[in-house]
Design an enzyme around this catalytic site. Structure first.
Site, PDB file in Angstrom:
ATOM      1  N   GLY A  74       0.806  -1.222   0.000  1.00  0.00           N
ATOM      2  CA  GLY A  74       0.000   0.000   0.000  1.00  0.00           C
ATOM      3  C   GLY A  74       0.840   1.274   0.000  1.00  0.00           C
ATOM      4  O   GLY A  74       0.339   2.352   0.353  1.00  0.00           O
ATOM      5  N   HIS A 124      10.957   1.096   1.538  1.00  0.00           N
ATOM      6  CA  HIS A 124      10.759  -0.320   1.881  1.00  0.00           C
ATOM      7  C   HIS A 124      11.942  -0.821   2.721  1.00  0.00           C
ATOM      8  O   HIS A 124      12.092  -2.011   2.931  1.00  0.00           O
ATOM      9  CB  HIS A 124      10.737  -1.190   0.622  1.00  0.00           C
ATOM     10  CG  HIS A 124       9.648  -0.875  -0.369  1.00  0.00           C
ATOM     11  ND1 HIS A 124       8.362  -0.598  -0.010  1.00  0.00           N
ATOM     12  CD2 HIS A 124       9.666  -0.860  -1.725  1.00  0.00           C
ATOM     13  CE1 HIS A 124       7.642  -0.397  -1.110  1.00  0.00           C
ATOM     14  NE2 HIS A 124       8.402  -0.547  -2.158  1.00  0.00           N
ATOM     15  N   ARG A 146       0.421  -5.331   5.259  1.00  0.00           N
ATOM     16  CA  ARG A 146      -0.666  -6.016   4.533  1.00  0.00           C
ATOM     17  C   ARG A 146      -0.517  -7.496   4.808  1.00  0.00           C
ATOM     18  O   ARG A 146       0.610  -7.982   5.005  1.00  0.00           O
ATOM     19  CB  ARG A 146      -0.524  -5.730   3.035  1.00  0.00           C
ATOM     20  CG  ARG A 146      -1.677  -6.245   2.204  1.00  0.00           C
ATOM     21  CD  ARG A 146      -1.466  -5.937   0.726  1.00  0.00           C
ATOM     22  NE  ARG A 146      -2.663  -6.224  -0.045  1.00  0.00           N
ATOM     23  CZ  ARG A 146      -2.756  -6.085  -1.363  1.00  0.00           C
ATOM     24  NH1 ARG A 146      -1.709  -5.630  -2.071  1.00  0.00           N
ATOM     25  NH2 ARG A 146      -3.885  -6.387  -2.003  1.00  0.00           N
ATOM     26  N   PHE A 245      -9.376   3.330  -4.538  1.00  0.00           N
ATOM     27  CA  PHE A 245      -8.687   2.553  -5.578  1.00  0.00           C
ATOM     28  C   PHE A 245      -9.157   3.020  -6.961  1.00  0.00           C
ATOM     29  O   PHE A 245      -8.352   3.243  -7.868  1.00  0.00           O
ATOM     30  CB  PHE A 245      -8.968   1.055  -5.378  1.00  0.00           C
ATOM     31  CG  PHE A 245      -8.311   0.213  -6.425  1.00  0.00           C
ATOM     32  CD1 PHE A 245      -6.952  -0.028  -6.399  1.00  0.00           C
ATOM     33  CD2 PHE A 245      -9.059  -0.312  -7.472  1.00  0.00           C
ATOM     34  CE1 PHE A 245      -6.330  -0.774  -7.388  1.00  0.00           C
ATOM     35  CE2 PHE A 245      -8.447  -1.059  -8.463  1.00  0.00           C
ATOM     36  CZ  PHE A 245      -7.083  -1.296  -8.417  1.00  0.00           C
ATOM     37  N   GLY A 267      -6.515  -4.069  -5.919  1.00  0.00           N
ATOM     38  CA  GLY A 267      -6.768  -3.304  -4.687  1.00  0.00           C
ATOM     39  C   GLY A 267      -7.746  -3.969  -3.736  1.00  0.00           C
ATOM     40  O   GLY A 267      -8.516  -3.301  -3.062  1.00  0.00           O
TER      41      GLY A 267
HETATM   42  S1  PPS Z   1       4.980  -0.927  -4.536  1.00  0.00           S
HETATM   43  O1  PPS Z   1       5.308  -1.237  -5.925  1.00  0.00           O
HETATM   44  O2  PPS Z   1       5.694  -1.808  -3.604  1.00  0.00           O
HETATM   45  O3  PPS Z   1       5.180   0.479  -4.207  1.00  0.00           O
HETATM   46  O4  PPS Z   1       3.411  -1.296  -4.410  1.00  0.00           O
HETATM   47  P1  PPS Z   1       2.431  -0.736  -3.299  1.00  0.00           P
HETATM   48  O5  PPS Z   1       1.951   0.599  -3.694  1.00  0.00           O
HETATM   49  O6  PPS Z   1       3.044  -0.880  -1.949  1.00  0.00           O
HETATM   50  O7  PPS Z   1       1.223  -1.780  -3.331  1.00  0.00           O
HETATM   51  C1  PPS Z   1       0.459  -1.993  -4.486  1.00  0.00           C
HETATM   52  C2  PPS Z   1      -0.849  -2.642  -4.059  1.00  0.00           C
HETATM   53  O8  PPS Z   1      -1.688  -1.661  -3.414  1.00  0.00           O
HETATM   54  C3  PPS Z   1      -2.926  -1.590  -4.122  1.00  0.00           C
HETATM   55  N1  PPS Z   1      -3.473  -0.233  -4.025  1.00  0.00           N
HETATM   56  C4  PPS Z   1      -4.664   0.063  -3.480  1.00  0.00           C
HETATM   57  N2  PPS Z   1      -5.581  -0.723  -2.873  1.00  0.00           N
HETATM   58  C5  PPS Z   1      -6.707  -0.121  -2.418  1.00  0.00           C
HETATM   59  N3  PPS Z   1      -6.950   1.205  -2.528  1.00  0.00           N
HETATM   60  C6  PPS Z   1      -6.055   2.038  -3.107  1.00  0.00           C
HETATM   61  N4  PPS Z   1      -6.312   3.330  -3.215  1.00  0.00           N
HETATM   62  C7  PPS Z   1      -4.847   1.458  -3.619  1.00  0.00           C
HETATM   63  N5  PPS Z   1      -3.752   1.956  -4.245  1.00  0.00           N
HETATM   64  C8  PPS Z   1      -2.932   0.917  -4.488  1.00  0.00           C
HETATM   65  C9  PPS Z   1      -2.535  -1.974  -5.530  1.00  0.00           C
HETATM   66  O9  PPS Z   1      -3.657  -2.249  -6.315  1.00  0.00           O
HETATM   67  C10 PPS Z   1      -1.634  -3.156  -5.251  1.00  0.00           C
HETATM   68  O10 PPS Z   1      -2.349  -4.317  -4.811  1.00  0.00           O
HETATM   69  P2  PPS Z   1      -2.919  -5.444  -5.817  1.00  0.00           P
HETATM   70  O11 PPS Z   1      -3.431  -6.530  -4.917  1.00  0.00           O
HETATM   71  O12 PPS Z   1      -1.782  -5.902  -6.677  1.00  0.00           O
HETATM   72  O13 PPS Z   1      -4.026  -4.795  -6.580  1.00  0.00           O
END
Ligand code: PPS
Length: 309
Positions: A74, A124, A146, A245, A267
């Protein structure tokens, strides 16, 4: 790999640079894509041992804001939340250029030193690699966790869509590397155990992806209160609407260019059920029990609710 909404020109330049890096990375072998620093793998196209070392000279400021996550937990979501909060509080654009502390060349440290306050960073990194002055100054850290199963699934898809990371032919192959800590940033469990050692520090607040999904407004209020931002209910509601999301995915072309869909995939909570075998699920359960079940961070994860078949 966080992004924001700073001036179009800066954003465009940043995305162009990212695209060049991705194109170069696509030519590399899996071995060339990573380097080993203190026993942990990192993506060589976007960070280096020299940058890790140069960061140690970055002087913390008490009003810096730092979001700490294991990959795919996230980072971009929370960085956007904090960015929007700062814009409202200060009534001006706040740059999130180079927000991800360990990404980029060592020279970036000089640039960061010249940035006006408040500076917003994400990372990270393990806590030993965070510049020491952050702990001396008691700068505030927001730690985002998470559940380990959804994190794995998100990481699997990301690895196969982002050229800066080694890809995996199958989910099973990825799962093995994830459990053995042979993915970039090492083991999810080592990372959580590492940060759990700081969980009682007064300047650290932890929050979970799942809490944000299920009780978003309350969590936005907690974040605002923790950083002393005193946002009103109307302001929090505005931030909520800008950081769902759906709205972040819709704008992902502007914020993340061609990789937009890769960063904003589903998400959701629970996609792991579409990937894990029962045996793999039990292996994560056992690892959780061994490393995290008895810890504060482990309890926060609400493991039985989110990670049991
Ligand atoms: S990274 O590349 O490590 O910086 O990725 P990171 O941003 O930590 O995590 C990406 C996942 O977060 C989901 N995401 C969200 N979920 C819900 N709401 C919002 N607003 C949101 N923004 C980012 C994103 O879809 C990735 O998860 P997955 O399960 O792959 O969809």
């Amino acid at each position: 790999m966080s992004a924001g909404t700073e001036s179009k020109t800066n954003r465009e330049k940043f995305l162009e640079e990212m695209q060049k890096i991705a194109a170069e990375a696509a030519k590399k072998t899996p071995e060339e894509l990573v380097f080993n620093y203190k026993g942990v793998l990192y993506p060589s196209s976007i960070c280096s041992e020299e940058t890790f070392q140069a960061l140690q000279s970055l002087e913390a400021r008490e009003d810096d804001l730092l979001a700490v996550t294991y990959p795919k937990s996230g980072t971009n979501w929370v960085t956007k939340v904090l960015h929007e909060m700062l814009i409202l509080v200060h009534n001006r654009e706040i740059t999130v250029d180079h927000a991800m502390l360990e990404f980029g060349k060592p020279e970036k440290v000089k640039y960061l030193k010249g940035q006006p306050s408040p500076r917003l960073f994400s990372t990270h990194m393990y806590y030993d690699d965070v510049p020491k002055s952050y702990f001396e100054k008691k700068t505030k850290f927001l730690l985002i966790l998470r559940n380990p199963k959804d994190t794995a699934v998100s990481y699997f898809h990301f690895s196969n869509s982002n050229p800066v990371l080694p890809s995996f032919s199958t989910w099973d192959e990825f799962f093995r590397a994830y459990m053995d800590g042979k993915v970039c940033y090492g083991s999810y469990f080592d990372h959580a155990v590492d940060w759990n050692k700081r969980i009682d520090d007064e300047n650290i607040m932890a929050i979970t992806f799942e809490e944000m999904k299920e009780d978003y407004l309350s969590q936005l209020k907690r974040i605002s209160d923790f950083f002393g931002l005193s946002l009103t209910e109307e302001q929090l509601a505005l931030i909520e609407s800008k950081t769902t999301f759906k709205s972040m995915k819709e704008k992902s072309g502007d914020s993340h260019g061609k990789l937009g869909n890769v960063f904003f995939r589903k998400g959701e909570i629970g996609d792991w059920r579409n990937h894990f075998t029962e045996e793999q699920s039990k292996e994560v359960d056992a690892k959780f029990e061994e490393c995290l079940a008895g810890t504060k961070l482990g309890q926060m994860l609400n493991y039985d609710k989110y990670c049991k078949f």
